[in-house]
Motif scaffolding. Structure first.
Motif, mmCIF file in Angstrom:
data_model
loop_
_atom_site.group_PDB
_atom_site.id
_atom_site.type_symbol
_atom_site.label_atom_id
_atom_site.label_comp_id
_atom_site.label_asym_id
_atom_site.label_seq_id
_atom_site.Cartn_x
_atom_site.Cartn_y
_atom_site.Cartn_z
ATOM 1 N N TRP A 303 0.820 -1.206 0.000
ATOM 2 C CA TRP A 303 0.000 0.000 0.000
ATOM 3 C C TRP A 303 0.858 1.263 0.000
ATOM 4 C CZ3 TRP A 303 0.394 3.632 3.862
ATOM 5 C CH2 TRP A 303 0.970 3.219 5.078
ATOM 6 N N ARG A 306 2.093 1.650 -3.593
ATOM 7 C CA ARG A 306 1.003 2.071 -4.476
ATOM 8 C C ARG A 306 0.672 3.549 -4.308
ATOM 9 N NH1 ARG A 306 -3.673 0.349 -3.651
ATOM 10 N NH2 ARG A 306 -3.511 -1.026 -1.843
ATOM 11 N N LYS A 312 -3.731 0.650 -8.786
ATOM 12 C CA LYS A 312 -5.029 0.511 -8.137
ATOM 13 C C LYS A 312 -5.130 -0.747 -7.279
ATOM 14 C CE LYS A 312 -6.689 4.245 -10.001
ATOM 15 N NZ LYS A 312 -6.937 5.455 -9.169
ATOM 16 N N SER A 313 -4.260 -1.726 -7.515
ATOM 17 C CA SER A 313 -4.353 -2.977 -6.768
ATOM 18 C C SER A 313 -2.980 -3.577 -6.563
ATOM 19 C CB SER A 313 -5.241 -3.985 -7.519
ATOM 20 O OG SER A 313 -4.600 -4.414 -8.715
ATOM 21 N N ASP A 314 -2.876 -4.469 -5.575
ATOM 22 C CA ASP A 314 -1.623 -5.174 -5.326
ATOM 23 C C ASP A 314 -1.284 -6.123 -6.467
ATOM 24 O OD1 ASP A 314 -1.531 -3.864 -2.942
ATOM 25 O OD2 ASP A 314 -2.055 -5.587 -1.688
#
Length: 333
Positions: A303, A306, A312-314
């Motif tokens: 996180w 990001r 937008k996502s792992d």
């Protein structure tokens, strides 16, 4: 300092479908099937539904399809044969994008799309099963690679170009921005703080609705500080407004126009080659992948990474974390 947000560029035209005898220029006129009966304002918003990069990619895909005997409308048999012929030369990801471009070209003309046929679907399924779907991944430009490249950049005789390349690599790595985002940065997007610099991104690949986001680059207590490198480049280039990263001529003079996304890849490749590396294994994505990989090796949580990259996502982030550190793991036996 107040950030000045520059407006988006005017909406580009929706792809038009050309025959095999069409010129090599990019389609500019929207197809009648899409815009007929709409006001100029509505047509503008329809044209803005796709990014300029997406339009360029689809235009290139259609041009290749037409050059290989395709047309619009096309039958499912023609599209299936085209895909089969290209399977040995193109990646699965590229073929899938070609199918999407051809599909959308038919829909824009209110035509039945051959991409929906069972024949085309089975051909693509066979290609995936035969060739696999793993995409080529370039090597990340990790910290050690970056430092080696910077040493060689400093030895360049063209001092202004060296200042630009140094700032481009350091800012590109520290910000983890995409190539398109990096070359779109303008002086008006910069806000200098006591501990770093904020860069406002009006839009990006995953921000099609232009909500914008801000990337922060902290100062570093070393000669490799990206903030100082950026300030030095702007000083020697005498850039006061407009695009931050620009072309530099062979006479070491700064151009008025900004760099293209492909130019970032060329700078990275040249820098790696000067340091003795293999230029074929890196690209403009290597800076972004280098940040993600280095951050993961330092123990940053997904996180946290990001927040910098804008993923937008792992799952999406994981593709940028390359396994260069696996060989360093100790044996458990």
């Amino acid at each position: 300092m107040k950030k000045i947000r520059t407006p988006q560029e005017g909406a580009g035209a929706v792809l038009s479908v050309r025959s095999t005898t069409a010129s090599n220029t990019m389609p500019q006129t929207p197809p009648e099937g899409v815009l007929s009966g709409f006001s100029a304002t509505a047509a503008q918003f329809i044209a803005a539904s796709q990014s300029a990069a997406t339009k360029r990619a689809y235009a290139s895909d259609l041009k290749h399809f037409f050059a290989n005997g395709g047309s619009v409308p096309a039958s499912s048999a023609v599209l299936a044969e085209y895909l089969a012929r290209c399977a040995e030369k193109l990646s699965v990801a590229t073929l899938e994008r070609r199918v999407t471009a051809i599909h959308k070209a038919h829909l824009e003309k209110n035509l039945e799309s051959p991409a929906r046929s069972e024949t085309v679907k089975r051909v693509m399924q066979g290609i995936r099963r035969t060739l696999g779907t793993k995409q080529r991944q370039v090597q990340p430009m990790a910290k050690d690679d970056l430092l080696a490249a910077l040493v060689m950049i400093d030895r360049q005789k063209m001092t202004i170009k060296a200042a630009r390349d140094r700032a481009l690599l350091l800012v590109g790595f520290a910000s983890a921005m995409r190539r398109s985002e990096l070359v779109a940065v303008q002086v008006e997007h910069l806000t200098y703080l006591s501990n770093g610099v904020e860069i406002f991104l009006p839009s990006s690949k995953t921000d099609q609705e232009a909500q914008g986001r801000t990337v922060f680059i902290p100062q570093a207590n070393s000669q490799r500080c990206p903030v100082r490198a950026l300030a030095h480049w702007l000083e020697v280039s005498e850039i006061r407004e407009g695009f931050v990263f620009r072309a530099v001529s062979r006479h070491d003079r700064v151009a008025r126009h900004g760099l293209s996304a492909q130019s970032v890849a060329l700078v990275v490749k040249a820098s790696v080659a000067r340091a003795g590396g293999d230029r074929s294994k890196v690209s403009g994505h290597s800076l972004r992948a280098g940040y993600c990989t280095s951050a993961a090796e330092k123990g940053l949580q997904p996180w946290q990474i990001r927040e910098q990259t804008g993923h937008k996502s792992d799952v999406a982030l994981a593709t940028y974390i390359r396994p260069i550190g696996r060989r360093r793991l100790p044996s458990l036996l």
